[in-house]
Enzyme design. Sequence first.
Site, short mmCIF file in Angstrom:
data_model
loop_
_atom_site.label_atom_id
_atom_site.label_comp_id
_atom_site.label_asym_id
_atom_site.label_seq_id
_atom_site.Cartn_x
_atom_site.Cartn_y
_atom_site.Cartn_z
N LYS A 11 0.82 -1.21 0.00
CA LYS A 11 0.00 0.00 0.00
C LYS A 11 0.86 1.27 0.00
CE LYS A 11 -3.93 -2.23 2.25
NZ LYS A 11 -4.97 -2.10 3.28
N TYR A 51 -12.35 -1.92 -3.59
CA TYR A 51 -12.87 -2.12 -2.23
C TYR A 51 -14.40 -2.03 -2.17
CZ TYR A 51 -8.27 -2.23 -0.02
OH TYR A 51 -7.00 -2.60 0.39
N PHE A 59 -15.52 3.44 7.12
CA PHE A 59 -14.17 3.84 6.73
C PHE A 59 -13.95 3.85 5.21
CE2 PHE A 59 -14.06 -0.74 7.83
CZ PHE A 59 -13.62 -1.29 6.62
N ARG A 87 -2.27 -14.62 5.03
CA ARG A 87 -2.88 -13.86 6.13
C ARG A 87 -2.11 -14.07 7.43
NH1 ARG A 87 -7.63 -11.47 4.90
NH2 ARG A 87 -8.66 -11.70 6.91
N THR A 93 -5.42 -7.13 10.73
CA THR A 93 -5.66 -5.86 10.02
C THR A 93 -5.11 -4.67 10.82
OG1 THR A 93 -7.69 -6.80 9.12
CG2 THR A 93 -7.46 -4.41 9.00
N ARG A 104 2.61 -6.69 9.06
CA ARG A 104 1.92 -5.50 9.58
C ARG A 104 2.50 -5.05 10.92
NH1 ARG A 104 -3.97 -7.55 7.60
NH2 ARG A 104 -4.13 -6.35 5.67
N ASN A 114 -2.13 0.10 6.62
CA ASN A 114 -1.61 -1.12 7.24
C ASN A 114 -0.65 -1.91 6.35
OD1 ASN A 114 -3.56 -2.04 5.54
ND2 ASN A 114 -4.65 -3.29 7.04
N HIS A 117 -2.26 -5.42 1.69
CA HIS A 117 -3.56 -6.08 1.58
C HIS A 117 -3.32 -7.57 1.38
CE1 HIS A 117 -7.57 -7.11 0.18
NE2 HIS A 117 -7.00 -7.72 -0.84
N GLU A 128 -9.74 -10.52 -7.34
CA GLU A 128 -8.76 -9.43 -7.18
C GLU A 128 -7.60 -9.59 -8.16
OE1 GLU A 128 -9.75 -8.94 -2.40
OE2 GLU A 128 -7.75 -9.56 -3.03
P1 CMP Z 1 -7.33 -4.63 3.75
O1 CMP Z 1 -6.90 -5.95 4.23
O2 CMP Z 1 -6.75 -4.10 2.48
O3 CMP Z 1 -8.93 -4.67 3.57
C1 CMP Z 1 -9.76 -3.58 3.83
C2 CMP Z 1 -9.03 -2.39 4.33
O4 CMP Z 1 -9.84 -1.44 4.97
C3 CMP Z 1 -8.06 -2.82 5.42
O5 CMP Z 1 -7.02 -3.56 4.89
C4 CMP Z 1 -7.70 -1.48 6.02
O6 CMP Z 1 -6.77 -0.75 5.21
C5 CMP Z 1 -9.06 -0.79 5.97
N1 CMP Z 1 -9.79 -0.93 7.23
C6 CMP Z 1 -10.33 -2.03 7.76
N2 CMP Z 1 -10.93 -1.78 8.94
C7 CMP Z 1 -10.76 -0.47 9.15
C8 CMP Z 1 -11.15 0.42 10.20
N3 CMP Z 1 -11.85 -0.01 11.25
N4 CMP Z 1 -10.80 1.71 10.10
C9 CMP Z 1 -10.11 2.16 9.02
N5 CMP Z 1 -9.70 1.37 7.98
C10 CMP Z 1 -10.02 0.07 8.07
#
Ligand code: CMP
Length: 139
Positions: A11, A51, A59, A87, A93, A104, A114, A117, A128
């Site tokens: 990212k 997304y 969010f 994962r 996350t 992460r 984070n 992905h 994807e």
């Molecule tokens: P990702 O695994 O790419 O999938 C969805 C993304 O949404 C996640 O990583 C974060 O970047 C974002 N995300 C998920 N939960 C939250 C949250 N509670 N607040 C802000 N961003 C979030």
Amino acid sequence: MAGTLTLTILKPDALQNGHTGKIIDHILGAGFRIRAMKLIHLTAAQAGQFYEVHRERPFYGDLVKYMSSGPCLPMLLEKANAVEDFRATIGATDPAKAAEGTIRKLYAQSIEANAVHGSDSDENALREAAFFFSELERV
Ligand code: CMP
């Protein structure tokens, strides 16, 4: 049987903070093979489409803005049990909840920024992968 493909995106925060090489090294060290990769700067429309499943989440707007804020590096990865193993490699996350030694935990800034992905199912991995890479772009 679990699938062998997963889709990751390094990212914008990972690229801006100079973590690209270290994260790729970590991924290779965990036994994944890179089948495709490309450096791109998503438009807000493209990030929103990627997304789409999170459209109703609070969010979503900030996530789309963030993911289109700078270049990112999508990669198609191959390994047995790819989705689950990746994962485990990246951790939770929220980096504050990610296990020690995960990508992460090591490199993420926040729950939004984070670092990486990872696909959450074999079905989404294929969707994807098709979003970013044609068959001709895969080796
Ligand atoms: P990702 O695994 O790419 O999938 C969805 C993304 O949404 C996640 O990583 C974060 O970047 C974002 N995300 C998920 N939960 C939250 C949250 N509670 N607040 C802000 N961003 C979030």
